[in-house]
Design a protein around this motif. Structure first.
Motif, PDB file in Angstrom:
ATOM      1  N   MET A   1      -5.158 -24.911 -29.557  1.00  0.00           N
ATOM      2  CA  MET A   1      -4.139 -25.065 -30.613  1.00  0.00           C
ATOM      3  C   MET A   1      -3.431 -23.737 -30.827  1.00  0.00           C
ATOM      4  SD  MET A   1      -4.691 -26.299 -34.544  1.00  0.00           S
ATOM      5  CE  MET A   1      -5.309 -24.740 -35.159  1.00  0.00           C
TER       6      MET A   1
ATOM      7  N   ASN B   1      -0.644 -21.526 -33.073  1.00  0.00           N
ATOM      8  CA  ASN B   1      -0.215 -21.525 -34.462  1.00  0.00           C
ATOM      9  C   ASN B   1       1.200 -22.023 -34.710  1.00  0.00           C
ATOM     10  OD1 ASN B   1      -2.168 -20.896 -36.327  1.00  0.00           O
ATOM     11  ND2 ASN B   1      -2.329 -18.799 -35.549  1.00  0.00           N
TER      12      ASN B   1
ATOM     13  N   THR C   1       1.476 -26.376 -34.503  1.00  0.00           N
ATOM     14  CA  THR C   1       0.584 -27.329 -35.153  1.00  0.00           C
ATOM     15  C   THR C   1       1.337 -28.372 -35.959  1.00  0.00           C
ATOM     16  OG1 THR C   1       0.383 -25.910 -37.066  1.00  0.00           O
ATOM     17  CG2 THR C   1      -1.280 -25.680 -35.347  1.00  0.00           C
TER      18      THR C   1
ATOM     19  N   TYR D   1       0.089 -30.180 -39.460  1.00  0.00           N
ATOM     20  CA  TYR D   1      -0.644 -31.423 -39.672  1.00  0.00           C
ATOM     21  C   TYR D   1      -1.617 -31.319 -40.836  1.00  0.00           C
ATOM     22  CZ  TYR D   1       0.696 -34.402 -35.728  1.00  0.00           C
ATOM     23  OH  TYR D   1       1.341 -35.240 -34.874  1.00  0.00           O
ATOM     24  N   GLU D   2      -2.167 -30.107 -41.016  1.00  0.00           N
ATOM     25  CA  GLU D   2      -3.115 -29.971 -42.118  1.00  0.00           C
ATOM     26  C   GLU D   2      -2.419 -30.161 -43.461  1.00  0.00           C
ATOM     27  OE1 GLU D   2      -2.246 -27.663 -40.094  1.00  0.00           O
ATOM     28  OE2 GLU D   2      -1.758 -25.781 -41.105  1.00  0.00           O
ATOM     29  N   ASN D   3      -1.153 -29.765 -43.545  1.00  0.00           N
ATOM     30  CA  ASN D   3      -0.419 -29.988 -44.782  1.00  0.00           C
ATOM     31  C   ASN D   3      -0.069 -31.460 -44.978  1.00  0.00           C
ATOM     32  OD1 ASN D   3      -0.502 -27.297 -45.458  1.00  0.00           O
ATOM     33  ND2 ASN D   3       1.411 -26.836 -44.394  1.00  0.00           N
ATOM     34  N   LEU D   4       0.131 -32.154 -43.872  1.00  0.00           N
ATOM     35  CA  LEU D   4       0.403 -33.594 -43.942  1.00  0.00           C
ATOM     36  C   LEU D   4      -0.771 -34.323 -44.581  1.00  0.00           C
ATOM     37  CD1 LEU D   4       1.879 -36.194 -43.358  1.00  0.00           C
ATOM     38  CD2 LEU D   4       1.136 -36.039 -40.974  1.00  0.00           C
ATOM     39  N   TYR D   5      -1.977 -33.889 -44.202  1.00  0.00           N
ATOM     40  CA  TYR D   5      -3.178 -34.496 -44.781  1.00  0.00           C
ATOM     41  C   TYR D   5      -3.146 -34.383 -46.308  1.00  0.00           C
ATOM     42  CZ  TYR D   5      -8.199 -34.981 -45.765  1.00  0.00           C
ATOM     43  OH  TYR D   5      -9.416 -35.359 -46.279  1.00  0.00           O
ATOM     44  N   ILE D   6      -2.826 -33.184 -46.778  1.00  0.00           N
ATOM     45  CA  ILE D   6      -2.753 -32.960 -48.221  1.00  0.00           C
ATOM     46  C   ILE D   6      -1.593 -33.722 -48.850  1.00  0.00           C
ATOM     47  CG2 ILE D   6      -2.572 -31.186 -49.999  1.00  0.00           C
ATOM     48  CD1 ILE D   6      -5.102 -31.125 -48.195  1.00  0.00           C
TER      49      ILE D   6
ATOM     50  N   VAL E   1     -11.698 -37.982 -41.407  1.00  0.00           N
ATOM     51  CA  VAL E   1     -11.859 -36.538 -41.629  1.00  0.00           C
ATOM     52  C   VAL E   1     -13.299 -36.223 -42.029  1.00  0.00           C
ATOM     53  CG1 VAL E   1     -11.243 -34.626 -43.162  1.00  0.00           C
ATOM     54  CG2 VAL E   1      -9.447 -36.042 -42.169  1.00  0.00           C
TER      55      VAL E   1
ATOM     56  N   LYS F   1     -16.003 -37.855 -41.321  1.00  0.00           N
ATOM     57  CA  LYS F   1     -16.898 -37.963 -40.166  1.00  0.00           C
ATOM     58  C   LYS F   1     -16.685 -36.827 -39.179  1.00  0.00           C
ATOM     59  CE  LYS F   1     -17.426 -42.899 -40.720  1.00  0.00           C
ATOM     60  NZ  LYS F   1     -16.692 -44.165 -40.614  1.00  0.00           N
TER      61      LYS F   1
ATOM     62  N   PRO G   1     -14.100 -33.216 -47.775  1.00  0.00           N
ATOM     63  CA  PRO G   1     -12.656 -33.401 -47.643  1.00  0.00           C
ATOM     64  C   PRO G   1     -11.860 -32.799 -48.790  1.00  0.00           C
ATOM     65  CG  PRO G   1     -13.778 -35.425 -47.053  1.00  0.00           C
ATOM     66  CD  PRO G   1     -14.833 -34.472 -47.536  1.00  0.00           C
TER      67      PRO G   1
ATOM     68  N   ILE H   1     -10.512 -29.188 -48.723  1.00  0.00           N
ATOM     69  CA  ILE H   1      -9.485 -28.743 -47.780  1.00  0.00           C
ATOM     70  C   ILE H   1      -8.186 -28.326 -48.479  1.00  0.00           C
ATOM     71  CG2 ILE H   1      -8.072 -29.445 -45.797  1.00  0.00           C
ATOM     72  CD1 ILE H   1     -10.432 -31.177 -44.884  1.00  0.00           C
ATOM     73  N   GLY H   2      -7.759 -29.141 -49.433  1.00  0.00           N
ATOM     74  CA  GLY H   2      -6.529 -28.808 -50.154  1.00  0.00           C
ATOM     75  C   GLY H   2      -6.619 -27.459 -50.848  1.00  0.00           C
TER      76      GLY H   2
ATOM     77  N   LEU I   1      -6.736 -24.579 -48.176  1.00  0.00           N
ATOM     78  CA  LEU I   1      -5.414 -24.318 -47.599  1.00  0.00           C
ATOM     79  C   LEU I   1      -4.581 -23.414 -48.509  1.00  0.00           C
ATOM     80  CD1 LEU I   1      -4.420 -27.785 -46.063  1.00  0.00           C
ATOM     81  CD2 LEU I   1      -4.858 -25.654 -44.843  1.00  0.00           C
TER      82      LEU I   1
ATOM     83  N   ARG J   1      -3.596 -19.539 -47.410  1.00  0.00           N
ATOM     84  CA  ARG J   1      -2.185 -19.157 -47.319  1.00  0.00           C
ATOM     85  C   ARG J   1      -1.967 -17.740 -47.872  1.00  0.00           C
ATOM     86  NH1 ARG J   1       0.267 -23.767 -49.821  1.00  0.00           N
ATOM     87  NH2 ARG J   1      -0.521 -24.935 -48.033  1.00  0.00           N
TER      88      ARG J   1
ATOM     89  N   LEU K   1      -1.356 -15.016 -41.814  1.00  0.00           N
ATOM     90  CA  LEU K   1      -1.769 -15.699 -40.589  1.00  0.00           C
ATOM     91  C   LEU K   1      -3.043 -15.139 -39.970  1.00  0.00           C
ATOM     92  CD1 LEU K   1       1.589 -16.550 -38.781  1.00  0.00           C
ATOM     93  CD2 LEU K   1      -0.082 -18.125 -39.762  1.00  0.00           C
TER      94      LEU K   1
ATOM     95  N   SER L   1     -10.218 -21.533 -39.086  1.00  0.00           N
ATOM     96  CA  SER L   1      -9.650 -22.141 -37.880  1.00  0.00           C
ATOM     97  C   SER L   1     -10.391 -23.408 -37.483  1.00  0.00           C
ATOM     98  CB  SER L   1      -9.627 -21.132 -36.731  1.00  0.00           C
ATOM     99  OG  SER L   1     -10.940 -20.783 -36.385  1.00  0.00           O
TER     100      SER L   1
ATOM    101  N   ILE M   1      -9.089 -26.244 -39.836  1.00  0.00           N
ATOM    102  CA  ILE M   1      -7.706 -26.617 -39.510  1.00  0.00           C
ATOM    103  C   ILE M   1      -7.656 -27.373 -38.193  1.00  0.00           C
ATOM    104  CG2 ILE M   1      -5.455 -25.665 -38.823  1.00  0.00           C
ATOM    105  CD1 ILE M   1      -5.669 -23.697 -41.079  1.00  0.00           C
ATOM    106  N   LYS M   2      -8.479 -26.944 -37.252  1.00  0.00           N
ATOM    107  CA  LYS M   2      -8.509 -27.618 -35.964  1.00  0.00           C
ATOM    108  C   LYS M   2      -8.953 -29.082 -36.131  1.00  0.00           C
ATOM    109  CE  LYS M   2      -9.812 -24.618 -33.057  1.00  0.00           C
ATOM    110  NZ  LYS M   2     -10.689 -23.706 -32.274  1.00  0.00           N
TER     111      LYS M   2
ATOM    112  N   VAL N   1      -8.789 -31.013 -38.869  1.00  0.00           N
ATOM    113  CA  VAL N   1      -7.755 -31.809 -39.547  1.00  0.00           C
ATOM    114  C   VAL N   1      -6.600 -32.078 -38.583  1.00  0.00           C
ATOM    115  CG1 VAL N   1      -6.121 -31.881 -41.463  1.00  0.00           C
ATOM    116  CG2 VAL N   1      -8.385 -30.868 -41.787  1.00  0.00           C
ATOM    117  N   TYR N   2      -6.255 -31.048 -37.826  1.00  0.00           N
ATOM    118  CA  TYR N   2      -5.186 -31.194 -36.836  1.00  0.00           C
ATOM    119  C   TYR N   2      -5.492 -32.316 -35.848  1.00  0.00           C
ATOM    120  CZ  TYR N   2      -2.103 -30.089 -32.922  1.00  0.00           C
ATOM    121  OH  TYR N   2      -1.176 -30.174 -31.923  1.00  0.00           O
TER     122      TYR N   2
ATOM    123  N   MET O   1      -5.290 -35.814 -37.506  1.00  0.00           N
ATOM    124  CA  MET O   1      -3.924 -36.248 -37.809  1.00  0.00           C
ATOM    125  C   MET O   1      -3.145 -36.517 -36.525  1.00  0.00           C
ATOM    126  SD  MET O   1      -4.209 -36.404 -40.976  1.00  0.00           S
ATOM    127  CE  MET O   1      -2.572 -36.795 -41.582  1.00  0.00           C
ATOM    128  N   GLN O   2      -3.361 -35.679 -35.553  1.00  0.00           N
ATOM    129  CA  GLN O   2      -2.643 -35.888 -34.290  1.00  0.00           C
ATOM    130  C   GLN O   2      -3.032 -37.231 -33.669  1.00  0.00           C
ATOM    131  OE1 GLN O   2      -3.502 -33.502 -30.786  1.00  0.00           O
ATOM    132  NE2 GLN O   2      -1.326 -32.980 -30.634  1.00  0.00           N
TER     133      GLN O   2
END
Lengths: 164, 164
Positions: A1, A3, A6, A9-14, B27, B29, B41, B44-45, B48, B52, B56, B123, B126-127, B129-130, B133-134
């Motif tokens: 992955m 940076n 991405t 997608y993690e923000n989409l979850y939220i 998520v 699982k 779960p 996560i919010g 994040l 932030r 980065l 990381s 985020i991986k 959740v990514y 969602m993907q």
DNA sequence: TCAGTATATTACTTATACGTATTATTGTCA
DNA sequence: TGACAATAATACGTATAAGTAATATACTGA
């Protein structure tokens, strides 16, 4: 992955979480404002399944003519695990909306049936949910709306509890 | 309201609920399968928001240089009521992910700061959740995806907790 | 038939989220 | 300055949802 790629997608979850919390919060308040204090948001999914059994007319006369539904099928219908159902049905029974009845053919099974009260609130509850959703989607055009529904079904299929 | 013209808004309400439950279940699982048993779960919010703050790079050296965030702002960020936050932060603190610190300028305020552990799982979480969602959106084309996000923001704005 | 498996529900524990009320501060303005 | 409003966090009760384990019943195949 990497940076940059991405797509957040993690923000989409939220975002999905927040959106659901927001809609649910509005529904909860709308039910309260309408005086339906014994109706909780979680009941709606179950009630919709049961109401469907009774067809379109709201005839109380049909009360005795319908078999009710198994708890496990109601759970599937609402996307809930069996273990989540016991307490939910308990509360709905306590609120006088449904009642457990024995299944003649299978003694493991409860048949969940609507009570008169559970049937009679039908149009009020649907009206409230309708108003909330219509307002939520009031600035979404038909095409975006249709697309939104399609995407929801696609995701639901991907994340369906069927698969592990 | 007439029956033919409701566009099944009441079913949309349930559809959104089911979709959210499905994603969240996957998520949960995925976190478990990855061995992150102490990450729930709902964390996560919050994480994040805090991550932030650290930009980065995942530099642990920055740990002491950041002020942390107020509980109420974290709640706004995650779409949660203040009363929902106390317990959530309690659990996250118990899991060793964050810690409450005094605010020098305002003694009413807790500043929620990441611990080393809370920063180091970044990381991995985020991986996960990514990936979830993907996979959920793997059959949704770019245009539908963008539209979906736009609609979510529109609804979120309509149902925002700001208004009563 | 009966041993083993599958199914339906429940019991119990935990996490998640809200509403209401309370406490402790801070800010404001008369 | 001192009363009063606003803000931040918490306490408590309840609803919501899941996971795991247990119980009772039904089914199935040797």
């Amino acid at each position: 992955m990497n940076n940059e790629n991405t797509n957040q997608y993690e923000n989409l979850y939220i975002l999905i979480n927040q959106t659901w919390l927001g809609i649910n919060s509005v529904v909860r308040k709308a039910l309260k404002n309408a005086g339906l204090t014994h109706i909780n948001p979680a009941y709606i999914g179950i009630l919709l399944c049961l109401w469907r059994e009774y067809g379109l007319e709201e005839s109380l006369a049909k009360l005795g003519t319908v078999d009710g539904m198994k708890i496990i099928d109601l759970g599937r219908c609402a996307g809930l695990e069996p273990s989540s159902m016991t307490g939910l049905i308990d509360r709905m029974e306590r609120a006088g909306l449904v009642k457990r009845e024995d299944d003649i053919h299978d003694r493991r099974v409860c048949r969940i049936c609507l009570t008169q009260k559970g049937l009679s609130i039908r149009s009020d509850v649907i009206k409230i949910v309708y108003n909330v959703m219509q307002n939520s989607f009031s600035e979404v055009d038909k095409k975006s709306y249709d697309n939104f529904i399609r995407v929801l079904y696609t995701i639901l299929d991907k994340t369906s509890k069927k698969r592990e």
